[in-house]
Write an enzyme that holds these catalytic residues in place. Structure first.
Site, PDB file in Angstrom:
ATOM      1  N   ASN A  15       0.876  -1.170   0.000  1.00 13.20           N
ATOM      2  CA  ASN A  15       0.000   0.000   0.000  1.00 13.20           C
ATOM      3  C   ASN A  15       0.913   1.220   0.000  1.00 13.20           C
ATOM      4  OD1 ASN A  15      -1.773   2.063   0.505  1.00 13.20           O
ATOM      5  ND2 ASN A  15      -2.338   1.382   2.567  1.00 13.20           N
ATOM      6  N   TRP A  16       1.060   1.816  -1.170  1.00 11.63           N
ATOM      7  CA  TRP A  16       2.032   2.914  -1.307  1.00 11.63           C
ATOM      8  C   TRP A  16       1.508   4.235  -0.773  1.00 11.63           C
ATOM      9  CZ3 TRP A  16       3.966   1.775  -7.027  1.00 11.63           C
ATOM     10  CH2 TRP A  16       4.642   0.541  -7.035  1.00 11.63           C
ATOM     11  N   LYS A  17       0.246   4.288  -0.433  1.00 12.98           N
ATOM     12  CA  LYS A  17      -0.363   5.506   0.121  1.00 12.98           C
ATOM     13  C   LYS A  17      -0.061   6.704  -0.788  1.00 12.98           C
ATOM     14  CE  LYS A  17      -0.248   3.354   4.628  1.00 12.98           C
ATOM     15  NZ  LYS A  17      -0.230   3.484   6.080  1.00 12.98           N
ATOM     16  N   HIS A  61      -9.747   1.422   4.715  1.00 12.24           N
ATOM     17  CA  HIS A  61      -8.467   1.597   5.410  1.00 12.24           C
ATOM     18  C   HIS A  61      -8.661   2.566   6.577  1.00 12.24           C
ATOM     19  CE1 HIS A  61      -4.345   2.766   6.274  1.00 12.24           C
ATOM     20  NE2 HIS A  61      -3.997   1.622   5.703  1.00 12.24           N
ATOM     21  N   GLU A  87      -6.987   4.924   7.644  1.00  9.53           N
ATOM     22  CA  GLU A  87      -6.728   6.338   7.342  1.00  9.53           C
ATOM     23  C   GLU A  87      -7.950   6.969   6.674  1.00  9.53           C
ATOM     24  OE1 GLU A  87      -2.999   5.735   5.330  1.00  9.53           O
ATOM     25  OE2 GLU A  87      -2.106   5.179   7.258  1.00  9.53           O
ATOM     26  N   GLU A 112      -5.903  -4.635  10.550  1.00 11.01           N
ATOM     27  CA  GLU A 112      -4.871  -3.621  10.737  1.00 11.01           C
ATOM     28  C   GLU A 112      -5.155  -2.842  12.019  1.00 11.01           C
ATOM     29  OE1 GLU A 112      -2.831  -2.644   6.744  1.00 11.01           O
ATOM     30  OE2 GLU A 112      -4.439  -1.233   7.070  1.00 11.01           O
ATOM     31  N   GLY A 159       2.176   2.387  10.730  1.00  7.64           N
ATOM     32  CA  GLY A 159       3.160   3.450  10.573  1.00  7.64           C
ATOM     33  C   GLY A 159       3.862   3.824  11.862  1.00  7.64           C
ATOM     34  N   SER A 200       2.989  -2.085  10.400  1.00  6.32           N
ATOM     35  CA  SER A 200       4.429  -2.211  10.651  1.00  6.32           C
ATOM     36  C   SER A 200       4.977  -3.603  10.320  1.00  6.32           C
ATOM     37  CB  SER A 200       4.767  -1.802  12.090  1.00  6.32           C
ATOM     38  OG  SER A 200       4.404  -0.446  12.322  1.00  6.32           O
ATOM     39  N   GLY A 231       2.580  -1.166   4.317  1.00  3.43           N
ATOM     40  CA  GLY A 231       2.664   0.248   3.963  1.00  3.43           C
ATOM     41  C   GLY A 231       4.105   0.675   3.764  1.00  3.43           C
ATOM     42  N   GLY A 232       4.686   1.285   4.804  1.00  8.37           N
ATOM     43  CA  GLY A 232       6.019   1.885   4.695  1.00  8.37           C
ATOM     44  C   GLY A 232       7.066   0.969   4.078  1.00  8.37           C
TER      45      GLY A 232
HETATM   46  P1  PGA Z   1       2.516   0.319   7.659  1.00 11.32           P
HETATM   47  O1  PGA Z   1       1.075   0.570   6.981  1.00 11.32           O
HETATM   48  O2  PGA Z   1       3.046  -0.980   7.109  1.00 11.32           O
HETATM   49  O3  PGA Z   1       3.329   1.518   7.235  1.00 11.32           O
HETATM   50  O4  PGA Z   1       2.311   0.262   9.130  1.00 11.32           O
HETATM   51  C1  PGA Z   1       0.173  -0.493   6.772  1.00 11.32           C
HETATM   52  C2  PGA Z   1      -1.080   0.034   6.146  1.00 11.32           C
HETATM   53  O5  PGA Z   1      -1.513   1.140   6.496  1.00 11.32           O
HETATM   54  O6  PGA Z   1      -1.700  -0.649   5.291  1.00 11.32           O
END
Ligand code: PGA
Length: 259
Positions: free
Chosen positions: A12-14, A98, A100, A170, A176, A215, A236-237
């Protein structure tokens, strides 16, 4: 360990990356996983790069996921993108619900359901995200919150739909933050999710893939994947570097390879 479900890792490159940067990252991921079998891999670029990345990855082993969608198929909805448009851009998956989106953009459980249903109707597989906040976990409300999100998201989905969804657990406090759920914590919620799906569709529940997100890193993925109901990761990251994302996939399937 024999595993009934094919592992799945989705990046997930956001909100990151120009088209050129997204193409470079996608190409590196494709090359890095090309020799791996028994795993599904997807990347999730921004809307602006979806089509270019899907073209680049066409006919290869890596699929493309959008990060969100709207539920209507057309009309006066300025700024929105429909599941059909996402499918047309070459995507196979779309992330819905998600945390966010829920936290920063006020997305409610009912909207997540509409998005999941619209995605399925357009031929996409929705990756439906659920998870509790730190306050909810500390208050002992983790399972109740996940149950409410899950039940709402899956409302009115038939068996054919349930056979095509992916669920991502999640925990919001792990996203993050560098603070991942322990394998035990993840397994407890994953097992609950599978049981809950099983109450709706007993024959499908063993086949639904439940990803852990929050994470995920090359050095914690093996322990997470060792848990019976953890079928992959929404990353994500650590998916913004092809090197670390490919290492996650490699380490993850070593632990959880299909029989
Ligand atoms: P993260 O994000 O791996 O940076 O914690 C995961 C996500 O939001 O899908």
């Amino acid at each position: 360990m024999a595993r009934a479900r094919r592992p799945f890792f989705c990046g997930n490159w956001k909100l990151h990356g120009s088209i050129a940067e997204s193409l470079a990252l996608a190409t590196e991921v494709r090359n890095g996983v090309a020799s791996l079998r028994e795993v599904d891999v997807a990347v999730g670029p921004s809307f602006t790069a979806l089509h270019a990345v899907a073209k680049r990855l066409e006919d290869g082993p890596v699929a493309v996921a959008a990060q969100d969608c709207f539920w209507e198929s057309k009309g006066a909805f300025t700024g929105e993108v429909s599941p059909a448009q996402i499918a047309d851009a070459g995507c196979k998956y779309v992330i819905v619900g998600h945390s966010e989106r829920r936290q920063l953009f006020g997305e409610l459980d009912a909207a997540v359901n509409l998005k999941a249903r619209a995605a399925l109707a357009a031929g996409l597989s929705p990756i439906i995200c659920v998870g509790e906040t730190l306050a909810e976990r500390d208050a002992g409300e983790t399972i109740g919150r996940v149950q409410a999100q899950l039940d709402a998201a899956l409302a009115d989905l038939g068996d054919a739909d349930l056979s095509r969804i992916v669920i991502a657990y999640e925990p919001v406090w792990a996203i993050g933050t560098g603070r991942n759920a322990t394998p035990d914590q993840a397994q407890e919620v994953h097992r609950f999710i599978r049981t809950r799906v099983g109450a709706r569709a007993p024959s499908l529940a063993p086949h639904v893939r439940i990803l852990y997100g929050g994470s995920v890193k090359p050095d914690n993925v093996r322990a997470l994947m060792a848990e019976e109901d953890v079928d992959g990761g929404l990353v994500g990251g650590a998916s913004l570097s092809a090197e670390s994302f490919v290492r996650i996939v490699q380490a993850g399937i070593k632990e959880g390879s299909a029989a």
